[in-house]
Scaffold this active site. Sequence first.
Site, mmCIF file in Angstrom:
data_model
loop_
_atom_site.group_PDB
_atom_site.id
_atom_site.type_symbol
_atom_site.label_atom_id
_atom_site.label_comp_id
_atom_site.label_asym_id
_atom_site.label_seq_id
_atom_site.Cartn_x
_atom_site.Cartn_y
_atom_site.Cartn_z
ATOM 1 N N HIS A 115 -20.021 19.698 -7.977
ATOM 2 C CA HIS A 115 -21.342 20.299 -7.790
ATOM 3 C C HIS A 115 -22.469 19.322 -8.125
ATOM 4 O O HIS A 115 -23.619 19.546 -7.751
ATOM 5 C CB HIS A 115 -21.482 21.602 -8.597
ATOM 6 C CG HIS A 115 -21.634 21.424 -10.075
ATOM 7 N ND1 HIS A 115 -20.600 21.580 -10.968
ATOM 8 C CD2 HIS A 115 -22.717 21.108 -10.834
ATOM 9 C CE1 HIS A 115 -21.024 21.379 -12.203
ATOM 10 N NE2 HIS A 115 -22.318 21.091 -12.148
ATOM 11 N N ASP A 145 -13.755 21.705 -8.703
ATOM 12 C CA ASP A 145 -15.096 21.224 -9.028
ATOM 13 C C ASP A 145 -15.035 19.805 -9.590
ATOM 14 O O ASP A 145 -15.750 19.465 -10.540
ATOM 15 C CB ASP A 145 -15.807 22.148 -10.009
ATOM 16 C CG ASP A 145 -17.316 21.866 -10.080
ATOM 17 O OD1 ASP A 145 -17.834 21.235 -9.132
ATOM 18 O OD2 ASP A 145 -17.949 22.255 -11.069
ATOM 19 N N SER A 221 -23.136 18.051 -16.922
ATOM 20 C CA SER A 221 -22.062 18.278 -15.959
ATOM 21 C C SER A 221 -21.486 16.953 -15.481
ATOM 22 O O SER A 221 -22.215 16.055 -15.071
ATOM 23 C CB SER A 221 -22.583 19.064 -14.753
ATOM 24 O OG SER A 221 -22.889 20.378 -15.097
#
Length: 486
Positions: A115, A145, A221
């Site tokens: 992402h 992911d 992230s």
Amino acid sequence: MKRVITAIGILIAGITASFTAGQAQDGDVVRMVPQSEMQVKLSYAPIVSEAAPAVVNIYTKKIVRSRRSALFDDPLFQRFFGDRFSFGAPQERVQGSLGSGVIVRPNGVIVTNNHVIEGADEIQVVLNDRREFDAKIVLADPRTDLAILKIDAGDEPLASLRLSDSDNVLVGDIVLAIGNPFGVGQTVTGGIVSATARTQQGISDFGFFIQTDAAVNPGNSGGALVGMDGELLGINTAIYSRTGASNGIGFAVPANMVKSVLKAALNEGQLTRPWLGVRGQNVTGDLAASLGLDRAGGVLVDEVYEGGPAAIAGIMPGDVIMAIGGKEVIDEPGLNFRIATMDAGSEVSLAVLSEGFIQQRTATLSLPPEDPERNVTKLDGRHPFQGVTVGNLSPRFNDELQIDPFLRGVVVLKVDGRTPAARFQLLVPGDILLKVNNVDITRVEDLEAALPENANEYLYQIQRRGRIQECLLAGQSRSYRCRVVQ
């Protein structure tokens, strides 16, 4: 039923005992609380100095095109103003985002979250020493992911992190999270492992996460979750928060999943996961009671794929998979995670509750079969389905489409615009064609044969979002109606 409950207790105890014994034999670091004031004053700085150079900042750019307002195409507007207003034309703007990544090979291979880089037109990596490089995507996997990037730093070997065996992490272990929260620059936070097998979080298809209370915020992230040995335990992926700021609940993709994606990226360039060939449901408290179990846990097998690894191993509908490879199975996402981190062709032991007794089975994992071949076809001819692209479903193709691997039939993949199918919304991507003019559709060839040209009416049956609909397109005016039949 007491024998079953006792056997399950022995099984779980055996798994735990062998796991602990394995740790002692492998010479793992002994875990202990501080014993003196000097130990309390110990610093994480040596670990950070070793790990931080391998954590990078990732900046992406994406060109976003805004739609032209319908007002400027209005005939009345054009009559008075013509095309003098250039601001009515579609506008482009650059949208930026930021995240983190981890160098896992000295030649510039980087792991981050999918992402972080999804849809990016440009990806720029900034190293710990402030050097900047353009990056290219080697592999992107939305289901985990995770994404693998590559930068070219010449012949100079870059600092990199070794991937740990994430199965050895325990609740209470001290961990560090390294990333770029809110774009402020590389930041290190510390905490403990709060849980080791969090599932049902809805973050990815293979939802099995290490949970930590180390502060993780937007921008973290793709960053590193590091253990006290300086090795990579996981990739920080998501937080549980109502405000967007850290609430002390962060989730990281375990390093063992990272290993499988990294292996596919470096060796094959594509990711095809092995499978067991079962479909099941989580054993809830109510199900456990009906099965004679003293607790929830395990996967109740509902269906077994004929000729698949589970069928060959003798697993049947009604069996409960309690453990795989010596690891307790709590639910179906946990089972899927374990299988996804293994290699096709590897043998795996299974503890199965069957006919009231715990039995040991051995299955040889394989790649999902592509039977029948997908035969992706764009339909042509003088009929309402002209311009529709379809294909044959199979376990392998279904895995790529991220749908139930047991689904069979012909799936709609694409519908061209300005065709009857698009105009009347006769079909949409994801529909599974079951019947056309009372002919059962199991292959693309069946569909092509069942579509007469210039017929007065077309009666067909589809499965859409789990419901079966029967539709009729009839008459010169092509009146169209559908009804749910199941």
